[in-house]
Scaffold this motif. Structure first.
Motif, PDB file in Angstrom:
ATOM      1  N   PRO A  60      -2.529  23.002 -30.822  1.00 50.19           N
ATOM      2  CA  PRO A  60      -1.116  23.194 -31.144  1.00 50.19           C
ATOM      3  C   PRO A  60      -0.582  22.073 -32.045  1.00 50.19           C
ATOM      4  N   HIS A  61       0.221  22.479 -33.026  1.00 53.37           N
ATOM      5  CA  HIS A  61       0.863  21.522 -33.932  1.00 53.37           C
ATOM      6  C   HIS A  61       2.363  21.764 -33.901  1.00 53.37           C
ATOM      7  N   LEU A  62       3.118  20.749 -33.495  1.00 50.50           N
ATOM      8  CA  LEU A  62       4.575  20.822 -33.584  1.00 50.50           C
ATOM      9  C   LEU A  62       4.957  20.329 -34.975  1.00 50.50           C
ATOM     10  N   GLN A  63       5.635  21.192 -35.724  1.00 55.24           N
ATOM     11  CA  GLN A  63       5.958  20.862 -37.112  1.00 55.24           C
ATOM     12  C   GLN A  63       7.450  21.002 -37.365  1.00 55.24           C
ATOM     13  N   ARG A  64       7.943  20.278 -38.366  1.00 55.90           N
ATOM     14  CA  ARG A  64       9.333  20.466 -38.788  1.00 55.90           C
ATOM     15  C   ARG A  64       9.378  20.650 -40.298  1.00 55.90           C
ATOM     16  N   TYR A  65      10.413  21.353 -40.711  1.00 56.16           N
ATOM     17  CA  TYR A  65      10.562  21.724 -42.120  1.00 56.16           C
ATOM     18  C   TYR A  65      11.318  20.623 -42.848  1.00 56.16           C
ATOM     19  N   VAL A  66      10.627  19.932 -43.752  1.00 56.85           N
ATOM     20  CA  VAL A  66      11.215  18.807 -44.472  1.00 56.85           C
ATOM     21  C   VAL A  66      10.925  18.967 -45.965  1.00 56.85           C
ATOM     22  N   ASN A  67      11.984  18.938 -46.777  1.00 57.43           N
ATOM     23  CA  ASN A  67      11.841  18.982 -48.238  1.00 57.43           C
ATOM     24  C   ASN A  67      10.946  20.140 -48.702  1.00 57.43           C
ATOM     25  N   GLY A  68      11.156  21.294 -48.100  1.00 57.80           N
ATOM     26  CA  GLY A  68      10.456  22.481 -48.585  1.00 57.80           C
ATOM     27  C   GLY A  68       9.077  22.722 -48.032  1.00 57.80           C
ATOM     28  N   SER A  69       8.641  21.901 -47.072  1.00 59.58           N
ATOM     29  CA  SER A  69       7.308  22.146 -46.514  1.00 59.58           C
ATOM     30  C   SER A  69       7.276  21.776 -45.029  1.00 59.58           C
ATOM     31  N   TRP A  70       6.301  22.319 -44.337  1.00 59.23           N
ATOM     32  CA  TRP A  70       6.135  22.027 -42.903  1.00 59.23           C
ATOM     33  C   TRP A  70       5.274  20.792 -42.728  1.00 59.23           C
ATOM     34  N   GLN A  71       5.768  19.863 -41.926  1.00 60.01           N
ATOM     35  CA  GLN A  71       5.036  18.623 -41.680  1.00 60.01           C
ATOM     36  C   GLN A  71       4.809  18.442 -40.185  1.00 60.01           C
ATOM     37  N   ASP A  72       3.624  17.961 -39.833  1.00 58.46           N
ATOM     38  CA  ASP A  72       3.324  17.727 -38.420  1.00 58.46           C
ATOM     39  C   ASP A  72       4.203  16.624 -37.845  1.00 58.46           C
ATOM     40  N   VAL A  73       4.795  16.914 -36.690  1.00 61.27           N
ATOM     41  CA  VAL A  73       5.485  15.884 -35.910  1.00 61.27           C
ATOM     42  C   VAL A  73       4.501  15.322 -34.886  1.00 61.27           C
ATOM     43  N   ALA A  74       3.752  16.222 -34.276  1.00 62.71           N
ATOM     44  CA  ALA A  74       2.738  15.833 -33.300  1.00 62.71           C
ATOM     45  C   ALA A  74       1.734  16.971 -33.198  1.00 62.71           C
ATOM     46  N   SER A  75       0.524  16.638 -32.809  1.00 65.44           N
ATOM     47  CA  SER A  75      -0.483  17.682 -32.612  1.00 65.44           C
ATOM     48  C   SER A  75      -1.368  17.306 -31.434  1.00 65.44           C
ATOM     49  N   TRP A  76      -1.936  18.322 -30.826  1.00 67.89           N
ATOM     50  CA  TRP A  76      -2.745  18.129 -29.638  1.00 67.89           C
ATOM     51  C   TRP A  76      -3.989  18.990 -29.737  1.00 67.89           C
ATOM     52  N   SER A  77      -4.900  18.783 -28.822  1.00 70.32           N
ATOM     53  CA  SER A  77      -6.089  19.628 -28.752  1.00 70.32           C
ATOM     54  C   SER A  77      -6.519  19.712 -27.297  1.00 70.32           C
ATOM     55  N   GLN A  78      -6.891  20.913 -26.891  1.00 69.46           N
ATOM     56  CA  GLN A  78      -7.339  21.113 -25.513  1.00 69.46           C
ATOM     57  C   GLN A  78      -8.514  22.067 -25.510  1.00 69.46           C
ATOM     58  N   THR A  79      -9.548  21.699 -24.770  1.00 67.41           N
ATOM     59  CA  THR A  79     -10.716  22.566 -24.608  1.00 67.41           C
ATOM     60  C   THR A  79     -10.816  22.989 -23.150  1.00 67.41           C
ATOM     61  N   THR A  80     -10.955  24.290 -22.938  1.00 63.61           N
ATOM     62  CA  THR A  80     -11.058  24.850 -21.589  1.00 63.61           C
ATOM     63  C   THR A  80     -12.356  25.639 -21.485  1.00 63.61           C
ATOM     64  N   TYR A  81     -13.136  25.379 -20.443  1.00 70.26           N
ATOM     65  CA  TYR A  81     -14.405  26.093 -20.278  1.00 70.26           C
ATOM     66  C   TYR A  81     -14.177  27.325 -19.417  1.00 70.26           C
ATOM     67  N   SER A  82     -13.634  28.359 -20.057  1.00 73.28           N
ATOM     68  CA  SER A  82     -13.257  29.585 -19.372  1.00 73.28           C
ATOM     69  C   SER A  82     -12.963  30.638 -20.434  1.00 73.28           C
ATOM     70  N   ASP A  83     -12.640  31.867 -19.989  1.00 67.09           N
ATOM     71  CA  ASP A  83     -12.202  32.884 -20.942  1.00 67.09           C
ATOM     72  C   ASP A  83     -10.671  32.973 -20.966  1.00 67.09           C
ATOM     73  N   PHE A  84     -10.010  32.050 -20.220  1.00 67.26           N
ATOM     74  CA  PHE A  84      -8.553  31.988 -20.214  1.00 67.26           C
ATOM     75  C   PHE A  84      -8.124  30.538 -20.384  1.00 67.26           C
ATOM     76  N   ALA A  85      -7.103  30.313 -21.195  1.00 69.53           N
ATOM     77  CA  ALA A  85      -6.621  28.946 -21.398  1.00 69.53           C
ATOM     78  C   ALA A  85      -5.113  28.942 -21.513  1.00 69.53           C
ATOM     79  N   MET A  86      -4.500  27.890 -20.962  1.00 67.64           N
ATOM     80  CA  MET A  86      -3.053  27.720 -21.069  1.00 67.64           C
ATOM     81  C   MET A  86      -2.761  26.254 -21.343  1.00 67.64           C
ATOM     82  N   TRP A  87      -1.789  26.032 -22.218  1.00 73.09           N
ATOM     83  CA  TRP A  87      -1.377  24.667 -22.567  1.00 73.09           C
ATOM     84  C   TRP A  87       0.141  24.630 -22.586  1.00 73.09           C
ATOM     85  N   SER A  88       0.705  23.593 -22.000  1.00 72.57           N
ATOM     86  CA  SER A  88       2.170  23.474 -21.975  1.00 72.57           C
ATOM     87  C   SER A  88       2.551  22.008 -22.070  1.00 72.57           C
ATOM     88  N   LYS A  89       3.590  21.729 -22.856  1.00 74.06           N
ATOM     89  CA  LYS A  89       4.008  20.339 -23.018  1.00 74.06           C
ATOM     90  C   LYS A  89       5.473  20.298 -23.438  1.00 74.06           C
TER      91      LYS A  89
END
Length: 125
Positions: A60-89
Protein backbone atom coordinates in the motif's frame (compact mmCIF):
# COMPACT_ATOMS: atom_id res chain seq x y z
CA UNK A 1 -8.97 -7.78 -20.14
CA UNK A 2 -8.11 -7.33 -16.50
CA UNK A 3 -6.77 -3.80 -16.90
CA UNK A 4 -10.03 -2.63 -18.45
CA UNK A 5 -12.07 -4.13 -15.62
CA UNK A 6 -9.92 -2.42 -13.02
CA UNK A 7 -10.25 0.95 -14.76
CA UNK A 8 -14.01 0.59 -14.95
CA UNK A 9 -14.20 -0.03 -11.21
CA UNK A 10 -12.12 3.04 -10.43
CA UNK A 11 -14.18 5.26 -12.75
CA UNK A 12 -17.40 4.22 -11.03
CA UNK A 13 -16.39 6.19 -7.94
CA UNK A 14 -17.76 3.78 -5.35
CA UNK A 15 -17.09 4.59 -1.70
CA UNK A 16 -14.78 1.59 -1.50
CA UNK A 17 -12.79 0.64 -4.54
CA UNK A 18 -13.32 -3.03 -5.25
CA UNK A 19 -11.49 -4.89 -7.97
CA UNK A 20 -13.23 -8.00 -9.27
CA UNK A 21 -11.68 -8.53 -12.69
CA UNK A 22 -11.90 -11.90 -14.40
CA UNK A 23 -8.65 -13.28 -13.09
CA UNK A 24 -7.59 -16.85 -12.58
CA UNK A 25 -6.23 -16.62 -9.04
CA UNK A 26 -7.80 -13.52 -7.48
CA UNK A 27 -11.26 -13.68 -5.95
CA UNK A 28 -11.30 -10.02 -4.92
CA UNK A 29 -9.06 -7.16 -3.91
CA UNK A 30 -10.33 -4.11 -2.05
CA UNK A 31 -8.80 -0.92 -0.71
CA UNK A 32 -10.39 1.87 1.26
CA UNK A 33 -9.21 5.23 2.54
CA UNK A 34 -11.32 7.25 4.95
CA UNK A 35 -9.97 10.50 6.36
CA UNK A 36 -11.78 11.81 9.44
CA UNK A 37 -12.25 15.48 10.37
CA UNK A 38 -9.09 15.48 12.51
CA UNK A 39 -6.91 14.25 9.64
CA UNK A 40 -6.71 10.63 10.72
CA UNK A 41 -6.56 8.49 7.61
CA UNK A 42 -7.84 4.95 8.13
CA UNK A 43 -6.60 2.58 5.45
CA UNK A 44 -7.75 -0.97 4.85
CA UNK A 45 -6.67 -3.45 2.20
CA UNK A 46 -8.13 -6.94 1.75
CA UNK A 47 -7.37 -9.66 -0.74
CA UNK A 48 -8.79 -13.14 -1.29
CA UNK A 49 -7.14 -15.52 -3.72
CA UNK A 50 -7.86 -18.97 -5.06
CA UNK A 51 -5.78 -22.12 -4.73
CA UNK A 52 -2.89 -22.75 -5.27
CA UNK A 53 -1.98 -19.25 -4.03
CA UNK A 54 -0.17 -19.61 -0.70
CA UNK A 55 1.57 -16.25 -0.41
CA UNK A 56 0.20 -12.73 -0.83
CA UNK A 57 2.23 -9.54 -0.83
CA UNK A 58 0.44 -6.24 -0.30
CA UNK A 59 2.19 -2.97 -1.03
CA UNK A 60 0.00 0.00 0.00
CA UNK A 61 1.10 3.54 -0.86
CA UNK A 62 -0.52 6.57 0.74
CA UNK A 63 -0.16 9.37 -1.78
CA UNK A 64 -1.17 13.02 -2.06
CA UNK A 65 -1.72 15.16 -5.11
CA UNK A 66 0.93 17.89 -5.31
CA UNK A 67 1.68 20.16 -8.29
CA UNK A 68 -0.13 17.96 -10.77
CA UNK A 69 1.18 14.57 -9.72
CA UNK A 70 0.74 11.92 -7.04
CA UNK A 71 3.56 11.68 -4.53
CA UNK A 72 4.13 9.06 -1.86
CA UNK A 73 3.53 10.22 1.70
CA UNK A 74 4.23 6.78 3.13
CA UNK A 75 4.36 3.22 1.89
CA UNK A 76 4.29 -0.19 3.48
CA UNK A 77 4.70 -3.82 2.54
CA UNK A 78 3.19 -6.94 4.06
CA UNK A 79 3.64 -10.59 3.16
CA UNK A 80 1.09 -13.16 4.31
CA UNK A 81 1.55 -16.91 3.85
CA UNK A 82 -2.06 -17.70 3.04
CA UNK A 83 -4.66 -17.29 0.29
CA UNK A 84 -6.22 -14.43 2.29
CA UNK A 85 -4.57 -11.21 3.44
CA UNK A 86 -5.70 -8.10 5.27
CA UNK A 87 -3.79 -4.93 6.10
CA UNK A 88 -5.02 -1.97 8.12
CA UNK A 89 -3.29 1.14 9.40
CA UNK A 90 -4.00 4.65 10.60
CA UNK A 91 -1.93 7.67 9.65
CA UNK A 92 -2.30 11.40 10.32
CA UNK A 93 -2.25 13.55 7.19
CA UNK A 94 -1.94 17.27 6.50
CA UNK A 95 -5.03 19.22 5.48
CA UNK A 96 -5.53 20.85 2.10
CA UNK A 97 -4.67 17.92 -0.14
CA UNK A 98 -6.36 15.18 -2.06
CA UNK A 99 -5.10 11.80 -0.92
CA UNK A 100 -5.34 8.34 -2.34
CA UNK A 101 -4.43 4.87 -1.23
CA UNK A 102 -2.84 2.99 -4.10
CA UNK A 103 -2.20 -0.65 -3.39
CA UNK A 104 -0.30 -3.22 -5.39
CA UNK A 105 -1.34 -6.82 -4.84
CA UNK A 106 0.81 -9.84 -5.68
CA UNK A 107 -0.27 -13.49 -5.51
CA UNK A 108 2.33 -16.22 -5.32
CA UNK A 109 2.55 -19.96 -5.31
CA UNK A 110 5.72 -20.47 -3.27
CA UNK A 111 8.18 -18.22 -5.15
CA UNK A 112 6.26 -17.98 -8.42
CA UNK A 113 4.24 -14.82 -9.06
CA UNK A 114 0.89 -15.93 -10.45
CA UNK A 115 -1.00 -12.67 -10.68
CA UNK A 116 -0.95 -9.01 -9.69
CA UNK A 117 -3.45 -6.13 -9.67
CA UNK A 118 -3.62 -2.52 -8.54
CA UNK A 119 -6.43 -0.76 -6.68
CA UNK A 120 -6.86 2.93 -5.85
CA UNK A 121 -9.21 4.81 -3.53
CA UNK A 122 -9.21 8.58 -3.01
CA UNK A 123 -10.33 10.97 -0.29
CA UNK A 124 -9.82 14.67 0.46
CA UNK A 125 -8.83 16.36 3.70
Amino acid sequence: GAALAVDNVQAAGASDSVVTPMLAYISYATCSLNISSNGYAQMTVVMQCYSPVNKIRLSPHLQRYVNGSWQDVASWSQTTYSDFAMWSKGYYVTSGYQYRLKCYYYCYYDYTLLESVTCTHSDTY
